[in-house]
Motif scaffolding. Structure first.
Motif, mmCIF file in Angstrom:
data_model
loop_
_atom_site.group_PDB
_atom_site.id
_atom_site.type_symbol
_atom_site.label_atom_id
_atom_site.label_comp_id
_atom_site.label_asym_id
_atom_site.label_seq_id
_atom_site.Cartn_x
_atom_site.Cartn_y
_atom_site.Cartn_z
ATOM 1 N N GLU A 23 34.841 -30.721 -51.920
ATOM 2 C CA GLU A 23 33.666 -31.018 -51.084
ATOM 3 C C GLU A 23 32.978 -29.736 -50.624
ATOM 4 O O GLU A 23 31.760 -29.616 -50.689
ATOM 5 C CB GLU A 23 34.081 -31.860 -49.865
ATOM 6 C CG GLU A 23 34.598 -33.257 -50.210
ATOM 7 C CD GLU A 23 36.044 -33.259 -50.681
ATOM 8 O OE1 GLU A 23 36.751 -32.249 -50.454
ATOM 9 O OE2 GLU A 23 36.465 -34.258 -51.309
ATOM 10 N N ARG A 109 29.879 -35.959 -48.229
ATOM 11 C CA ARG A 109 31.019 -35.979 -49.176
ATOM 12 C C ARG A 109 32.357 -35.981 -48.438
ATOM 13 O O ARG A 109 33.274 -36.714 -48.810
ATOM 14 C CB ARG A 109 30.984 -34.741 -50.095
ATOM 15 C CG ARG A 109 29.934 -34.776 -51.179
ATOM 16 C CD ARG A 109 30.196 -33.701 -52.227
ATOM 17 N NE ARG A 109 30.061 -32.354 -51.728
ATOM 18 C CZ ARG A 109 28.906 -31.701 -51.555
ATOM 19 N NH1 ARG A 109 27.758 -32.315 -51.804
ATOM 20 N NH2 ARG A 109 28.879 -30.461 -51.111
ATOM 21 N N ARG A 113 35.029 -39.057 -48.599
ATOM 22 C CA ARG A 113 36.399 -38.847 -49.066
ATOM 23 C C ARG A 113 37.413 -39.276 -47.994
ATOM 24 O O ARG A 113 38.429 -39.917 -48.290
ATOM 25 C CB ARG A 113 36.565 -37.354 -49.415
ATOM 26 C CG ARG A 113 37.846 -36.994 -50.069
ATOM 27 C CD ARG A 113 37.956 -37.620 -51.446
ATOM 28 N NE ARG A 113 39.292 -38.187 -51.593
ATOM 29 C CZ ARG A 113 39.765 -38.704 -52.711
ATOM 30 N NH1 ARG A 113 39.000 -38.768 -53.778
ATOM 31 N NH2 ARG A 113 40.984 -39.181 -52.753
#
Ligand SMILES: [Zn+2]
Length: 373
Positions: A23, A109, A113
């Motif tokens: 990320e 992101r 996640r």
């Protein structure tokens, strides 16, 4: 305790892990593609590394962050061997403001996640605002009984009101407020917004719910304090299919008892479930002797789909504490305060970077813990 415990990792190891994560790695690569290098050309891994070190070590200024990294061998190694200058750190902060879309993408992101690591993340939200006193002279009057100050060193900030909490006196403060939607189960923020202090918190609840939704969090419930108890906020939560959990404000309708459940000669009617599609809750005569024995009550501020008297409401409202705890941690453990930048765009970047560092650490810990068998 059985089995082995995970040894505590040093902050330098943690920092290297963050910079190596896909990320954050993508943010570094995307910034690289903008072909910008901080004069005199420090690698972007070093620049992002210094930014994260500032929050990890809870340091309010670039000067002290750079000084720490410079004399700390393991930290310097973690960011690639070379420590940027203070001037480069300032220039990099300006660049991040210009490329805020890349930073937003990185935050999205990390949140996405984390959401996949923790499916319960963001299911129940708590929304509130908290004060961020400006890096400016907060004395409202130039002298005792003197005229009110006209010029401030941070003109984007404004006077806001702070409520009294335990031993702290409430009152006015000069600065900003951070408005946030925090997961009530994990205490982690999913959406936030920094505004000048004078703006009232209730104006931002809807925007936070939308921002959370855009990031993939469809909150089943949203807990807010009494300051948010308006018809508009109840309707906005319901429109986003999230049940509002808000204590009742003593409005004239409440004083007239309009919030009470239906009743008959057998007593107050009992709650027997809600239908969100119908937008109504069902209530029954306590003895079942009335005809009809049940009644649908349309959802509104006075009659929410999760009734305030229910156990579920009380348990969800306790979850609201998550947002206050998280504000406290961000301010005191992650250096969200004291502000050492002026101007709303710089304060916003500071909040984004602080929260990104916190979320990225939470993600790296979630990844380190193997799934329970
Ligand atoms: Zn009855």
């Amino acid at each position: 305790m059985d089995g082995q415990t995970v040894p505590p990792r040093s902050a330098a190891t943690e920092l290297a892990g963050l910079l190596d994560s896909p990320e954050i790695g993508r943010l570094i690569a995307e910034l690289d593609e903008t072909r910008w290098t901080g004069r005199p050309g420090y690698p972007l891994r070093a620049m992002v590394g210094v930014v994260l070190a500032k929050s990890l070590y809870s340091i309010p200024t670039w000067t002290r962050t750079v000084a720490l990294v410079r004399e700390h061998h393991a930290l310097r190694e973690a960011i690639g061997g070379e420590c940027p200058s203070v001037y480069a750190a300032y220039r990099f902060a300006a660049k991040l403001r210009a490329y805020s879309d890349l930073l937003d993408g990185c935050i999205a992101r990390v949140l996405d996640r984390l959401h996949r690591e923790k499916p319960e993340f963001g299911r129940d939200l708590a929304i509130d605002a908290s004060d961020l006193p400006a890096y400016a002279n907060g004395q409202r009057y130039l002298s005792k009984n003197g005229p009110e100050r006209k010029r401030y060193s941070d003109p984007d900030a404004s006077w806001g009101h702070r409520s009294a909490v335990s031993t702290r006196k409430g009152g006015g403060f000069y600065g900003y407020k951070v408005h946030a939607a925090v997961c009530a189960r994990t205490d982690l923020p999913v959406a936030w917004q920094v505004e000048s202090a004078r703006a009232h918190e209730s104006s931002f609840a809807t925007g936070l719910l939308d921002a959370a939704k855009d990031r993939g969090f469809a909150a089943e419930t949203t807990a807010l304090d009494m300051g948010y108890d308006t018809e508009a906020i109840h309707a906005a939560c319901e429109a986003r299919d999230s049940r509002p959990i808000i204590p009742l404000k003593q409005t004239p309708g409440v004083k007239r008892g309009e919030h009470r459940p239906p009743n008959c000669k057998h007593g107050g009617w009992t709650f027997s479930g809600s239908d969100p599609n119908r937008g109504a809750s069902k209530w029954r005569c306590p003895t079942g002797e009335c005809r009809p024995g049940s009644l649908w009550v349309k959802a509104d501020r006075l009659h929410p789909l999760v009734p305030r008297e229910s156990k579920r409401w009380k348990s969800l409202y306790r979850g609201r504490g998550a947002v206050e705890r998280e504000f406290g941690r961000l301010k005191h453990e992650w250096a969200l305060l004291p502000l050492r930048v002026r101007g709303i765009e710089r304060v916003r970047l500071h909040a984004d970077l602080t929260i990104l560092a916190k979320l990225a650490c939470a993600l790296s810990r979630a990844r380190a813990v193997p799934l329970a068998a």
